[in-house]
Design a protein around this motif. Sequence first.
Motif, PDB file in Angstrom:
ATOM      1  N   GLY A   1       0.792  -1.224   0.000  1.00 17.02           N
ATOM      2  CA  GLY A   1       0.000   0.000   0.000  1.00 17.02           C
ATOM      3  C   GLY A   1       0.822   1.272   0.000  1.00 17.02           C
ATOM      4  N   ASN A   2       2.156   1.153  -0.115  1.00 16.70           N
ATOM      5  CA  ASN A   2       3.048   2.312  -0.112  1.00 16.70           C
ATOM      6  C   ASN A   2       2.932   3.039  -1.450  1.00 16.70           C
ATOM      7  N   ALA A   3       2.528   4.317  -1.411  1.00 20.72           N
ATOM      8  CA  ALA A   3       2.292   5.084  -2.645  1.00 20.72           C
ATOM      9  C   ALA A   3       3.553   5.185  -3.506  1.00 20.72           C
ATOM     10  N   LEU A   4       4.707   5.431  -2.838  1.00 20.01           N
ATOM     11  CA  LEU A   4       5.965   5.539  -3.571  1.00 20.01           C
ATOM     12  C   LEU A   4       6.289   4.215  -4.259  1.00 20.01           C
ATOM     13  N   PHE A   5       6.061   3.126  -3.547  1.00 22.65           N
ATOM     14  CA  PHE A   5       6.342   1.802  -4.081  1.00 22.65           C
ATOM     15  C   PHE A   5       5.415   1.480  -5.255  1.00 22.65           C
ATOM     16  N   ILE A   6       4.129   1.830  -5.125  1.00 27.01           N
ATOM     17  CA  ILE A   6       3.162   1.602  -6.209  1.00 27.01           C
ATOM     18  C   ILE A   6       3.601   2.357  -7.466  1.00 27.01           C
ATOM     19  N   PHE A   7       4.012   3.609  -7.270  1.00 28.90           N
ATOM     20  CA  PHE A   7       4.485   4.426  -8.392  1.00 28.90           C
ATOM     21  C   PHE A   7       5.658   3.738  -9.079  1.00 28.90           C
ATOM     22  N   GLU A   8       6.624   3.236  -8.286  1.00 29.78           N
ATOM     23  CA  GLU A   8       7.802   2.587  -8.849  1.00 29.78           C
ATOM     24  C   GLU A   8       7.424   1.320  -9.619  1.00 29.78           C
ATOM     25  N   ILE A   9       6.490   0.533  -9.070  1.00 29.97           N
ATOM     26  CA  ILE A   9       6.074  -0.697  -9.735  1.00 29.97           C
ATOM     27  C   ILE A   9       5.389  -0.393 -11.070  1.00 29.97           C
ATOM     28  N   ILE A  10       4.455   0.585 -11.057  1.00 26.18           N
ATOM     29  CA  ILE A  10       3.750   0.961 -12.292  1.00 26.18           C
ATOM     30  C   ILE A  10       4.738   1.491 -13.333  1.00 26.18           C
ATOM     31  N   ASN A  11       5.683   2.286 -12.869  1.00 29.86           N
ATOM     32  CA  ASN A  11       6.689   2.834 -13.779  1.00 29.86           C
ATOM     33  C   ASN A  11       7.547   1.706 -14.368  1.00 29.86           C
ATOM     34  N   ASN A  12       7.839   0.712 -13.523  1.00 32.20           N
ATOM     35  CA  ASN A  12       8.598  -0.456 -13.966  1.00 32.20           C
ATOM     36  C   ASN A  12       7.810  -1.227 -15.019  1.00 32.20           C
ATOM     37  N   PHE A  13       6.496  -1.347 -14.818  1.00 36.39           N
ATOM     38  CA  PHE A  13       5.633  -2.001 -15.808  1.00 36.39           C
ATOM     39  C   PHE A  13       5.730  -1.284 -17.164  1.00 36.39           C
ATOM     40  N   TYR A  14       5.664   0.028 -17.099  1.00 34.22           N
ATOM     41  CA  TYR A  14       5.687   0.820 -18.332  1.00 34.22           C
ATOM     42  C   TYR A  14       7.028   0.667 -19.052  1.00 34.22           C
ATOM     43  N   GLU A  15       8.135   0.746 -18.273  1.00 32.12           N
ATOM     44  CA  GLU A  15       9.462   0.632 -18.872  1.00 32.12           C
ATOM     45  C   GLU A  15       9.685  -0.737 -19.507  1.00 32.12           C
ATOM     46  N   ASN A  16       9.051  -1.768 -18.932  1.00 33.13           N
ATOM     47  CA  ASN A  16       9.213  -3.131 -19.445  1.00 33.13           C
ATOM     48  C   ASN A  16       8.084  -3.549 -20.395  1.00 33.13           C
ATOM     49  N   LYS A  17       7.257  -2.527 -20.792  1.00 26.90           N
ATOM     50  CA  LYS A  17       6.162  -2.741 -21.757  1.00 26.90           C
ATOM     51  C   LYS A  17       5.132  -3.775 -21.282  1.00 26.90           C
ATOM     52  N   ILE A  18       4.985  -3.890 -19.966  1.00 21.59           N
ATOM     53  CA  ILE A  18       3.937  -4.749 -19.417  1.00 21.59           C
ATOM     54  C   ILE A  18       2.602  -4.027 -19.537  1.00 21.59           C
ATOM     55  N   ILE A  19       2.633  -2.697 -19.385  1.00 17.57           N
ATOM     56  CA  ILE A  19       1.476  -1.867 -19.717  1.00 17.57           C
ATOM     57  C   ILE A  19       1.894  -0.921 -20.838  1.00 17.57           C
ATOM     58  N   TYR A  20       0.987  -0.626 -21.730  1.00 22.82           N
ATOM     59  CA  TYR A  20       1.326   0.202 -22.883  1.00 22.82           C
ATOM     60  C   TYR A  20       0.028   0.808 -23.448  1.00 22.82           C
ATOM     61  N   VAL A  21       0.191   1.821 -24.260  1.00 24.00           N
ATOM     62  CA  VAL A  21      -0.962   2.489 -24.870  1.00 24.00           C
ATOM     63  C   VAL A  21      -1.174   1.921 -26.267  1.00 24.00           C
ATOM     64  N   HIS A  22      -2.384   1.485 -26.514  1.00 20.20           N
ATOM     65  CA  HIS A  22      -2.749   0.963 -27.836  1.00 20.20           C
ATOM     66  C   HIS A  22      -4.097   1.562 -28.236  1.00 20.20           C
ATOM     67  N   GLU A  23      -4.095   2.285 -29.341  1.00 19.12           N
ATOM     68  CA  GLU A  23      -5.303   2.961 -29.826  1.00 19.12           C
ATOM     69  C   GLU A  23      -5.952   3.799 -28.729  1.00 19.12           C
ATOM     70  N   LYS A  24      -5.101   4.611 -28.105  1.00 21.07           N
ATOM     71  CA  LYS A  24      -5.510   5.575 -27.066  1.00 21.07           C
ATOM     72  C   LYS A  24      -6.075   4.920 -25.802  1.00 21.07           C
ATOM     73  N   LYS A  25      -5.782   3.649 -25.621  1.00 20.49           N
ATOM     74  CA  LYS A  25      -6.237   2.942 -24.412  1.00 20.49           C
ATOM     75  C   LYS A  25      -5.062   2.194 -23.792  1.00 20.49           C
ATOM     76  N   TRP A  26      -5.079   2.129 -22.452  1.00 16.26           N
ATOM     77  CA  TRP A  26      -4.044   1.360 -21.763  1.00 16.26           C
ATOM     78  C   TRP A  26      -4.340  -0.124 -21.881  1.00 16.26           C
ATOM     79  N   GLU A  27      -3.310  -0.887 -22.217  1.00 17.15           N
ATOM     80  CA  GLU A  27      -3.427  -2.335 -22.340  1.00 17.15           C
ATOM     81  C   GLU A  27      -2.431  -3.013 -21.391  1.00 17.15           C
ATOM     82  N   LEU A  28      -2.745  -4.245 -20.997  1.00 19.06           N
ATOM     83  CA  LEU A  28      -1.884  -5.032 -20.118  1.00 19.06           C
ATOM     84  C   LEU A  28      -1.438  -6.292 -20.840  1.00 19.06           C
TER      85      LEU A  28
END
Length: 244
Positions: A9-36
């Motif tokens: 539940g640590n906000a800083l940690f959540i931010f880091e994890i989400i950012n890590n997802f983005y950097e590793n293309k686990i989440i990405y934008v496709h046709e103006k929508k976020w995909e997993l």
Amino acid sequence: DKVYVNSLGNALFIFEIINNFYENKIIYVHEKKWELDKESFENFKFTSDILNLLLTRLNKLTEQERKILTTAAIIGRHFDIELLEKVIRRQKFKKRKKTYVFDLIIPVIDKAIDEQLIERNTSQTWGDYLFSHDGVFETLYNSLPEDTVKNINKICAQILEEKYSKNIKKHVYKIAYHFNKTDDHEKKLKYNLLAYEKAKSQYSIVEAIFYLQFVIEQYFVKSKINKEEIQLLLEYCWYLQVVG
């Protein structure tokens, strides 16, 4: 749920994890929508140690960026940008103007804030910062050879000594802190003695003992003790008795 459990539940940690997802293309934008990417998400190795995430970011810094932050760490867990600029200029850019060095430092400070390696110290004046995690501070501090650490601390001490020459007593703890990390025995003795007297006048017994111990160590370095110094040794023994 998986993100929440691993972030505690640590906000800083959540931010880091989400950012890590983005950097590793686990989440990405496709046709103006976020995909997993579900397969990548299931295979992603979470870490429960926020320090590891921050150190990963630290390792992505350029050599110059890391050098600037390492110098900041030698100044202390809390540091101010004015002293950082003076130390760096005295080290490498003596013939350059202040604005030149600030132009080097400020983008690094901004980047380190964005990467959550440091944060603004809002309880102090403008230009005060602190490292966001002890582990980041210690990693940077311990990355330099001992002689380099001593040299930077000596530069810090000399700058503070010059800056506060008309009001040494008010800032003596800070000056003593940096001289204590050098081999300048004469200045160690001078400023620890002043710091001891200040702590004693404030009835701060623990601080008085701390600085008096440094004073006594310097007496033994010079291997010659006079009456006044013997008196300080007796006071030290008395303090130790008081605190048990």
